[in-house]
Design an enzyme around this catalytic site. Structure first.
Site, mmCIF file in Angstrom:
data_model
loop_
_atom_site.group_PDB
_atom_site.id
_atom_site.type_symbol
_atom_site.label_atom_id
_atom_site.label_comp_id
_atom_site.label_asym_id
_atom_site.label_seq_id
_atom_site.Cartn_x
_atom_site.Cartn_y
_atom_site.Cartn_z
ATOM 1 N N GLU A 247 -5.869 -8.233 0.000
ATOM 2 C CA GLU A 247 -6.381 -7.795 1.282
ATOM 3 C C GLU A 247 -8.161 -7.387 1.061
ATOM 4 O OE1 GLU A 247 -4.844 -4.715 3.857
ATOM 5 O OE2 GLU A 247 -2.747 -5.618 3.522
ATOM 6 N N GLU B 226 0.579 -1.218 0.008
ATOM 7 C CA GLU B 226 0.115 -0.083 -0.084
ATOM 8 C C GLU B 226 0.964 1.362 0.063
ATOM 9 O OE1 GLU B 226 -2.837 -0.559 3.170
ATOM 10 O OE2 GLU B 226 -4.130 -2.279 2.269
HETATM 11 O O1 IFM Z 1 -4.688 -3.038 8.886
HETATM 12 C C1 IFM Z 1 -4.662 -2.514 7.868
HETATM 13 C C2 IFM Z 1 -3.520 -3.318 6.912
HETATM 14 O O2 IFM Z 1 -2.162 -2.984 7.418
HETATM 15 C C3 IFM Z 1 -3.142 -2.512 5.444
HETATM 16 N N1 IFM Z 1 -4.661 -2.456 4.883
HETATM 17 C C4 IFM Z 1 -5.608 -2.123 5.525
HETATM 18 C C5 IFM Z 1 -5.885 -2.855 6.750
HETATM 19 C C6 IFM Z 1 -7.179 -2.404 7.434
HETATM 20 O O3 IFM Z 1 -7.094 -1.015 7.784
#
Ligand code: IFM
Length: 441
Positions: free
Chosen positions: A350, A165
């Protein structure tokens, strides 16, 4: 209810975590990171909580891997901590490396494919002291770290992602100041937006040279909707789409950054940034898509660039206050295939939701998470039917864990964690997923 047999043969189901959020940074000779000091500074993190103990995964990892296996998952997305592997940012800590060595072997023993991420935000303090991602040198030291840890794990991991990210690393942390290092500075932002991609490119180059395969990057996407049909609101949504959803992927696949963002960041970019675009644009083996929600944007005339404000949307929301909008996942999977990566494998690296889960009589019923998860699996399946080459889906997260500036309050896990006793209790969503993923062999 969907099952694994509704997806193409070989499609991988997994769960994801990140080092700082679960391991416990006070164990095993891990060095300090900018998250430790950010958390220790009043006002940054709810209740000033840190990842010092987190879920104590450092000691409890065998039982956590057993949970993944018992959920019938095929793969585990985890991150290695730069600060654990190199506490001062440059010198290898044998204890830290040995931990990941055991962890990866533990996955293989349980039939789980290790999906490694090299950077999920725990920047060693020694690097932060020198300016962190605003300093080009950090990119070169990151490539050194990537090479060092890959020398040890590279023969056993199924895939390596460079950065998790970049939008969070750069924008959220340097423009909004919500994450470490907590800056609110446009010049720092411009530098971080570029350097994080340079770090990615340098690491890819180094790992390819070392013969490592299956290299990718994990980008997060947020569906940007205009608050109305007015030209101003449409501009606001478009500029956020360019910042969030176009900057990183266009840097990599087109060798350019969107004009809408350079309008604001251009004057603050590092000198001769254009010369780095070939390094940034090296071929990937796969793309990771993280997706959670949408935001609604409105024009905010008379305020500094990007001159926008967010509007609260009408859809059901998670504990984070994020709207539940599964169509956005279909949108980004098909958009990435169509506009950027063609047939390259895409993974949903994710997707998940926070919920105020409660333990009652030793169990947690989180029907709302089951609905969220299966709606997003259905969106993924539609994207595959519409031509996106999606190869896997990782739920965020295996465990309730340290949700950064939100501390431990926001629960994303398939497994409930009591942060006093550290006891784990699989939630009803965990059991629903395990049933859906049962194999018939
Ligand atoms: O917890 C985070 C993760 O570290 C990165 N992506 C989003 C998740 C939820 O906010």
């Amino acid at each position: 209810m969907l099952s694994r047999f509704d997806f193409p043969k070989g499609f991988l189901f997994g769960a994801a975590t990140a080092a700082y959020q679960i391991e416990g940074s006070s164990f095993g000779g891990c060095g300090p990171s900018h998250w430790d000091t950010f958390a220790a500074t009043p006002g940054n993190v709810k209740r000033a909580e840190s990842g010092a103990v987190a879920c104590d995964h450092y000691h409890r990892w065998p039982a956590d891997l057993d949970l993944l296996r018992a959920a019938n998952l095929d793969a585990y997305r985890f991150s290695t901590s730069w600060a654990r592997v190199m506490p001062d940012g440059v010198t290898v800590n044998p204890e830290g490396v040995a931990f990941y060595d055991r962890l990866v072997d533990g996955m293989l023993e349980r039939g789980l494919k290790p999906f490694q991420t090299l950077y999920h935000w725990d920047l060693p303090s020694a690097m932060a002291d020198k300016g962190g991602w605003t300093n080009r040198e950090t990119c070169h030291r990151f490539a050194d770290y990537a090479e060092a840890i890959t020398r040890v794990l590279g023969d056993r991991v199924a895939s390596v992602a460079t950065i998790n990210e970049p939008w969070c690393v750069a924008w959220l942390s340097h423009f909004w100041g919500v994450h470490a290092p907590g800056l609110r500075d446009i010049r720092a932002t411009a530098r971080a937006m570029h350097h994080i991609l340079l770090a990615h490119g340098l690491a890819v180059g180094r790992l390819r040279e070392a013969g490592q395969g299956n290299l990718g990057i994990v980008l997060n996407f947020d569906y940007c909707q205009p608050a109305s049909d007015s030209a101003g609101d449409r501009r606001a949504a478009a500029v956020h789409d360019a910042i969030f959803n176009r900057w990183f992927i266009e840097g990599i696949t087109k060798g350019t950054y969107p004009a809408e963002v350079l309008e604001g960041l251009g004057p603050h970019m590092p000198e001769a940034w254009q010369d780095d675009m070939a390094v940034i644009g090296q071929k990937l083996d796969w793309l990771g898509v993280n997706y959670y929600t949408r935001h609604i944007h409105a024009d905010a005339p008379g305020t500094p660039w990007p001159a926008t404000r967010d509007v609260v949307g009408p859809l059901d929301k998670t504990q984070m206050g994020w709207e539940i909008y599964p169509d956005g996942l279909h949108h980004f999977l098909t958009r990435m295939a169509r506009d950027h990566v063609g047939d390259l494998p895409i993974y949903v690296t994710e997707n998940g939701m926070a919920n105020a889960d409660e333990l009652a009589d030793g169990a947690v019923t989180d029907k709302v998470r089951e609905d969220y998860l299966f709606a997003h699996l259905a969106a993924t399946r539609r994207a595959i039917a519409d031509g996106a080459n999606v190869k896997g889906f990782f739920y965020w997260s295996l465990l309730d864990n340290y949700e950064w500036a939100e501390g431990y309050e926001k629960r994303f896990g398939l497994v409930h964690v009591d942060f006093d006793s550290l006891a784990r209790v699989p939630k009803s969503s965990y059991h629903a997923l395990a049933r859906a993923l049962a194999r018939n062999d």
